[in-house]
Design an enzyme around this catalytic site. Structure first.
Site, PDB file in Angstrom:
ATOM      1  N   GLY A 288       0.581  -1.219  -0.068  1.00 17.62           N
ATOM      2  CA  GLY A 288      -0.021   0.047   0.169  1.00 17.62           C
ATOM      3  C   GLY A 288       0.926   1.196   0.064  1.00 17.62           C
ATOM      4  N   TYR A 330       0.615   7.996  15.581  1.00 18.95           N
ATOM      5  CA  TYR A 330       1.746   7.289  15.644  1.00 18.95           C
ATOM      6  C   TYR A 330       3.270   7.801  15.957  1.00 18.95           C
ATOM      7  CZ  TYR A 330      -1.606   4.875  12.436  1.00 18.95           C
ATOM      8  OH  TYR A 330      -2.639   4.360  11.887  1.00 18.95           O
ATOM      9  N   CYS A 357      -8.918  22.647  17.497  1.00 16.55           N
ATOM     10  CA  CYS A 357      -8.972  23.268  18.891  1.00 16.55           C
ATOM     11  C   CYS A 357      -8.470  22.407  19.589  1.00 16.55           C
ATOM     12  CB  CYS A 357     -10.483  23.734  19.197  1.00 16.55           C
ATOM     13  SG  CYS A 357     -10.908  25.300  18.210  1.00 16.55           S
TER      14      CYS A 357
HETATM   15  N1  LLP Z   1      -2.593  -5.694   3.413  1.00 11.66           N
HETATM   16  C1  LLP Z   1      -3.525  -5.777   4.509  1.00 11.66           C
HETATM   17  C2  LLP Z   1      -4.316  -7.000   5.035  1.00 11.66           C
HETATM   18  C3  LLP Z   1      -3.389  -4.739   5.263  1.00 11.66           C
HETATM   19  O1  LLP Z   1      -4.112  -4.693   6.507  1.00 11.66           O
HETATM   20  C4  LLP Z   1      -2.566  -3.578   5.043  1.00 11.66           C
HETATM   21  C5  LLP Z   1      -2.485  -2.389   5.907  1.00 11.66           C
HETATM   22  C6  LLP Z   1      -1.924  -3.635   4.102  1.00 11.66           C
HETATM   23  C7  LLP Z   1      -1.838  -5.068   3.132  1.00 11.66           C
HETATM   24  C8  LLP Z   1      -1.081  -2.592   3.520  1.00 11.66           C
HETATM   25  O2  LLP Z   1       0.106  -2.229   4.160  1.00 11.66           O
HETATM   26  P1  LLP Z   1       1.051  -1.258   3.703  1.00 11.66           P
HETATM   27  O3  LLP Z   1       1.823  -1.724   2.570  1.00 11.66           O
HETATM   28  O4  LLP Z   1       0.463   0.109   3.143  1.00 11.66           O
HETATM   29  O5  LLP Z   1       2.027  -0.641   5.098  1.00 11.66           O
HETATM   30  N2  LLP Z   1      -2.754   3.566   9.199  1.00 11.66           N
HETATM   31  C9  LLP Z   1      -1.344   3.179   9.530  1.00 11.66           C
HETATM   32  C10 LLP Z   1      -1.294   2.155   8.493  1.00 11.66           C
HETATM   33  C11 LLP Z   1      -2.278   0.942   8.577  1.00 11.66           C
HETATM   34  C12 LLP Z   1      -1.965  -0.505   7.825  1.00 11.66           C
HETATM   35  C13 LLP Z   1      -3.143  -1.213   8.096  1.00 11.66           C
HETATM   36  N3  LLP Z   1      -3.134  -2.358   6.812  1.00 11.66           N
HETATM   37  C14 LLP Z   1      -0.288   4.217   8.964  1.00 11.66           C
HETATM   38  O6  LLP Z   1      -0.864   5.284   8.567  1.00 11.66           O
HETATM   39  O7  LLP Z   1       0.698   3.973   9.010  1.00 11.66           O
END
Ligand code: LLP
Length: 426
Positions: A288, A330, A357
């Site tokens: 992602g 985070y 705020c």
């Molecule tokens: N596959 C699954 C099943 C997932 O739950 C996730 C991310 C991904 C792939 C992709 O992960 P990536 O390659 O984007 O790291 N909000 C958090 C990240 C939460 C990720 C949740 N799942 C942040 O802002 O760092």
């Protein structure tokens, strides 16, 4: 990607960032479509080169999801991973074929599952026994066979913020291998009608800065596959090892190249398959953030510069927590710069404050050029989990997403208005 022009100004995708802010206003998300496509291609070609079996890259749309992003996926030939009905609708709207869509989530609703099964999507990744039973029933009602894989918890703890460690035993995600829950879930899936069990899935968490956890995951998952074959006589065809590939946020960070992550995974899967005398599984990875993070930036306008002598300087901008909650959630760190004077030395240390705020910040102890009210200010590498996690806190409208293709800007998501944030009130 962002670059410096010969005049020392910040550009993204070949366009002048401050000039775009003057046209589209601030706060403003900018996304370089060409950079997104390059990242998509880097994953796809690395996997094709390193893995002799069937391999697929599924973009985790939770990192950045809009209809234009889905069009890009379709054109680049990537699969799309979604985690809600809203993401599913968006990738379908963008033209991704249902047989290229993978649906995740630890608590999908009946309505979401029905929508997914009606659309005959490629795979539903199931989080537990209740969901297997629900999918079997809904598929029966729709005279369909739902293609599922089971999310396993391989019990690996990565070095990341606890909110994003998702594959350790103590987690809401997946059925644990070590407690026997995973084998029970496989047996249940094989016994229920209207289901096709395609394989198994795990996601380590994000970001994963090292490659070793992927090697461990491949070993553990294929050892489990071999156990399923030995005990139940069934060979699981698909192995999905999730995402989490780290992206670069700060200049001093070095992140592993995409090719390195992919080759470690491909080699580990081949070695483990050979060891267990299993055929090479269809391999799926789900990046992602690594596809979108460095393709995006956010531009703000500085409103005030509050110097508290001997304490700190607060620079307040016209966005903040509603468009980027990641520092507050985070402690995520970003690089900032003044797009009109990007080549000047960063002599100041500031706290970058948002407009909400509460004591919300976008970062602390950040280095920047001398800054004054009215300056445009850019936060770099905000392409992942910023727009997608944006909220309406304080009823602040969400910024637009302007994309750049071949240096030309176009609006991918329009700016929200005050009316937009109140027009669902009854
Ligand atoms: N596959 C699954 C099943 C997932 O739950 C996730 C991310 C991904 C792939 C992709 O992960 P990536 O390659 O984007 O790291 N909000 C958090 C990240 C939460 C990720 C949740 N799942 C942040 O802002 O760092």
């Amino acid at each position: 990607m962002e670059r410096l022009s010969n005049e020392g100004r910040l550009t993204l995708g070949g366009a002048d960032v401050a000039a775009l802010a003057a046209v589209y206003g601030t706060p403003l998300y900018l996304m370089d479509e060409d950079a997104i496509r390059q990242n998509c291609r880097a994953f796809a070609s690395a996997l094709a080169d390193a893995y002799p079996g069937d391999g697929h890259v599924a973009y985790a749309s939770k990192a950045f999801c809009c209809t234009q992003m889905a069009r890009i996926l379709k054109e680049e030939g990537l699969l799309g991973d979604v985690a809600s009905g809203g993401e599913l609708l968006t990738v379908l709207k963008g033209g991704v074929s249902p047989d290229g869509i993978i649906f995740h989530g630890n608590n999908k609703t009946e309505g979401e599952l029905r929508y997914a099964i009606e659309n005959r999507i490629r795979r539903i990744v199931v989080n537990g026994p209740e969901e297997l039973s629900m999918i079997s029933r809904i598929a029966g009602e729709l005279s369909a066979t739902a293609s599922v894989s089971i999310r396993l918890s391989p019990g690996i703890t990565i070095d990341a913020h606890s909110a994003v460690q998702t594959s350790k035993l103590d987690s809401k995600f997946g059925v644990p291998i070590e407690t026997g829950g995973a084998m029970d879930a496989v047996k249940l899936a094989l016994s229920l009608p209207n289901l096709f069990l395609a394989g198994i899935h795990c996601h380590l968490g994000s970001p994963v800065t090292e490659t070793e956890p992927y090697r461990m995951a491949a070993d553990i998952m294929l050892e489990f596959s071999a156990k399923v074959r030995d005990e139940l006589g069934v060979t699981l065809g698909e192995l999905n090892l999730g995402g989490g590939f780290a992206a670069q946020y700060l200049p001093e960070q070095t992140v592993k190249p995409i090719e390195e992550y992919v080759s470690v995974i491909a080699e580990a899967v081949q070695a483990a398959a050979k060891r267990h005398k299993l055929p090479l599984p269809e391999l799926v990875i789900e990046p992602g953030r690594r596809i979108v993070a460095d393709a995006g930036l956010t531009v703000y306008t500085v409103g005030s510069v509050k110097v508290i002598p001997g304490v700190r300087t607060y620079v307040s901008v016209d966005g903040g927590l509603p468009d980027n909650p990641r520092y507050m959630l985070y402690g995520s760190k970003y690089t900032i710069t003044l797009p009109e004077r990007a080549s000047e030395l960063k002599t100041e240390t500031i706290a970058l404050a948002g407009r909400c705020c509460e004591n919300e910040l976008l970062g602390i102890d950040m280095r920047i050029q001398p800054v004054k009210p009215g300056d445009k200010l850019a936060v770099l590498h905000t392409g992942a989990y910023n727009y997608s996690m944006a909220s309406h806190y304080n009823r602040v409208p969400k910024p637009p997403v302007v994309m750049l293709r071949g240096g030309k800007p176009f609006v991918a998501v329009r700016r929200e208005t005050w009316e937009d944030v109140s027009d669902r009130d009854v």
